[in-house]
Design an enzyme around this catalytic site. Structure first.
Site, mmCIF file in Angstrom:
data_model
loop_
_atom_site.group_PDB
_atom_site.id
_atom_site.type_symbol
_atom_site.label_atom_id
_atom_site.label_comp_id
_atom_site.label_asym_id
_atom_site.label_seq_id
_atom_site.Cartn_x
_atom_site.Cartn_y
_atom_site.Cartn_z
ATOM 1 N N GLY A 100 0.952 -1.380 -0.054
ATOM 2 C CA GLY A 100 -0.086 0.078 0.036
ATOM 3 C C GLY A 100 0.500 1.000 0.266
ATOM 4 O O GLY A 100 1.430 1.087 -0.021
ATOM 5 N N ASP A 147 -5.003 9.444 16.571
ATOM 6 C CA ASP A 147 -5.635 9.044 15.515
ATOM 7 C C ASP A 147 -6.304 7.500 15.081
ATOM 8 O O ASP A 147 -5.727 6.765 14.193
ATOM 9 C CB ASP A 147 -4.631 8.631 14.725
ATOM 10 C CG ASP A 147 -4.209 9.158 12.735
ATOM 11 O OD1 ASP A 147 -5.675 9.655 12.756
ATOM 12 O OD2 ASP A 147 -3.845 8.688 12.381
#
Length: 515
Positions: A20, A140
């Site tokens: 990715g 996050d």
């Protein structure tokens, strides 16, 4: 930028293939040639034009990320093994977890069922509690940072902007890090942020599991932040079972939020409630990759369309009568026997026989009332086998050639728009679809749109009662009552359609939603 595979990083870690790529780096599948194990390797990209001081700051921050994550040994946290420097860039060596993110699952398979979302929430909460106990804040938490495996295991990753309480911040003054849609209000206001901020982000993540996006996502960063600070979430699309935990976590002021212990209790209460499904477990749903209810791909087709569907998991319940439909009343008539003599003018000699008492078989009704715990009711056919999911309830005739479904959708669409989307979804799995008419009708005083069509089942189909290659005829009726849309479907083997039409009209027309 490393573009070729099989390169060794730090003389030890072999890059195999790219997994990715994003704004902050590239993730590779790799191999630790020393320990002979597969790993994930994150190549951190440093922005062009950084000053030597900023570059050094980034390297320090990456090293701190490794130290932070190395403190955590938890089954719901991606383990960090090593951090090295190569080519002027940091590389983080991590546990290889080959699972899609929750964001990918929701986008491709639709909203998570309530109990699956609650289970995911408990796992992520457990990881956060472990981090908070050693003074680590994630900062996050969001769907793209949670991996979800076939076995239901959720793994929290990317402590890249995590902070250790007491450490000096390595970010620039006034710089807010994290994804705007999932930031806690106090972090936007540049106030002190503690464990409560991670709990807020968990709440926003659970909301996104239900509807496909953060409760404050507005398409523009500034509009999103403004909504986050000044607006309340819209819970109309959220199943009621999730309201207590979401409202507890998404309170603007951190001191008003539920703490981790209370959040765990609320999530446990959802899981301890009567299951909405037990026919397929989570791993089986993941293997299928599709829901048991029609239209779970709706959310993937249009991100603004949000469904809360069954996910394919259902609980079976049986009706009392074994009849497939309404049996005819039968009486045993009086019997007579006679002897005929051979003559030109036949004469009949009656032989007296006892006249039996007529026996009557009890007539079973063709339909029976069934009321959903969500407040709607329908006269479903007697003897059909029923199954219930989070927002999809259906019945199948015992021979498998007829099917009734009631699907609840938490969407802001008109009945006509829903039917258009249903048509688009059907085209992905059915063959030889013949449109037999679309019309506007009045259903219990509410405007509805009805679509009638024929179709042939393909080899790949998410409905377990469907037989590949079989030809069906179907009616779908969409209507909106309050904040919920409903799609009623009646499907019968095409050759049986004429003799089932009257029963179909009776059943579909009986659908009622309580005030």
């Amino acid at each position: 930028m490393v573009s070729d595979s099989n390169r060794l990083v730090a003389g030890r870690y072999q890059l195999l293939r790219e997994l990715g790529r994003g704004g902050m780096g590239v993730v590779w599948e790799g191999r630790d040639t020393l320990l002979h194990r597969q790993v994930a390797i994150k190549e951190v990209l440093l922005p062009d034009g950084l000053s030597p001081g900023d570059r050094e700051r980034q390297l320090l921050r990456t090293a701190r990320e490794a130290r932070t994550a190395a403190k955590l040994n938890h089954p719901n946290v991606v383990a960090v093994y090593d951090v090295v420097e190569e080519g002027g860039r940091p590389w983080i060596v991590m546990e290889l977890v080959s699972h899609p993110s929750v964001e990918q699952v929701v986008l491709t398979s639709g909203a998570l069922p309530v109990r699956e979302a609650a289970d995911l929430g408990k796992q992520v909460l457990s990881a956060l509690r472990a981090a908070h106990q050693v003074g680590i804040l994630h900062r996050d938490v969001k769907p793209s940072n949670i991996l979800l495996g076939d076995d239901g295991r959720a793994v929290l990753m990317d402590f890249g902007i995590a902070t250790v309480e007491g450490d000096a911040s390595l970010t620039r003054t006034g710089m807010v890090t994290g994804s705007p849609s999932f930031l806690a209000p106090e972090r936007v206001r540049a106030e002190n942020a503690g464990p409560e901020s991670d709990l807020w982000s968990l709440g926003a993540t659970l909301y996104a599991c239900m509807v496909g996006r953060s409760p404050f996502e507005r398409g523009d960063p500034m509009a999103t932040l403004n909504a986050l600070l000044n607006e309340e979430p819209d819970y109309r699309r959220i199943p009621p079972a999730m309201h207590p935990i979401l409202k507890g976590l998404l309170r603007k002021e951190p001191q008003d939020r539920v703490d981790a212990e209370e959040a765990d209790r609320l999530l446990s209460a959802i899981l301890a409630s009567r299951p909405a499904h037990d026919d397929l477990d989570v791993p089986e749903r993941r293997k299928r990759g599709k829901s048991g209810g029609p239209g779970r791909a709706l959310l993937a087709a249009a991100a603004t369309v949000v469904l809360v569907l069954t996910g394919g998991a259902v609980a079976y319940f049986r009706t009392a009568s074994p009849a497939e439909g309404a049996p005819r009343a039968s009486t045993q008539p009086a019997a007579a026997t006679g002897s005929i003599t051979p003559s030109a003018t036949p004469t009949v000699t009656a032989t007296p026989t006892p006249t039996p008492t007529p026996s009557v078989t009890r007539v079973a009704p063709a339909v029976r009332a069934w009321t959903s715990r969500d407040g709607w009711s329908i006269m479903r056919p007697t003897g059909w086998r029923g199954a219930r999911g989070e927002a999809y309830t259906h019945w199948t005739r015992r021979d498998g050639n007829a099917h009734l479904g009631v699907q609840a959708l938490y969407v802001d669409l008109t009945p006509g728009e829903i039917i258009v989307t249903e048509q688009e979804n059907l085209a992905q799995t059915a063959q030889d679809v013949v449109n037999r008419g679309r019309r506007t009708v009045t259903h219990q005083g509410v405007k509805a749109v009805e679509w009638e069509f024929s179709w042939t089942a393909g080899e790949e189909n998410e409905q377990r009662w469907v037989r590949p290659g079989a030809r069906y005829r179907e009616v779908r009726r969409a209507l909106v009552v309050g904040d919920t849309a409903y799609v009623l479907s009646w499907t019968v083997a095409e050759r049986q359609w004429p003799r089932n039409r009257a029963l179909m009209r009776q059943v579909i027309g009986s659908f009622t939603v309580a005030p």
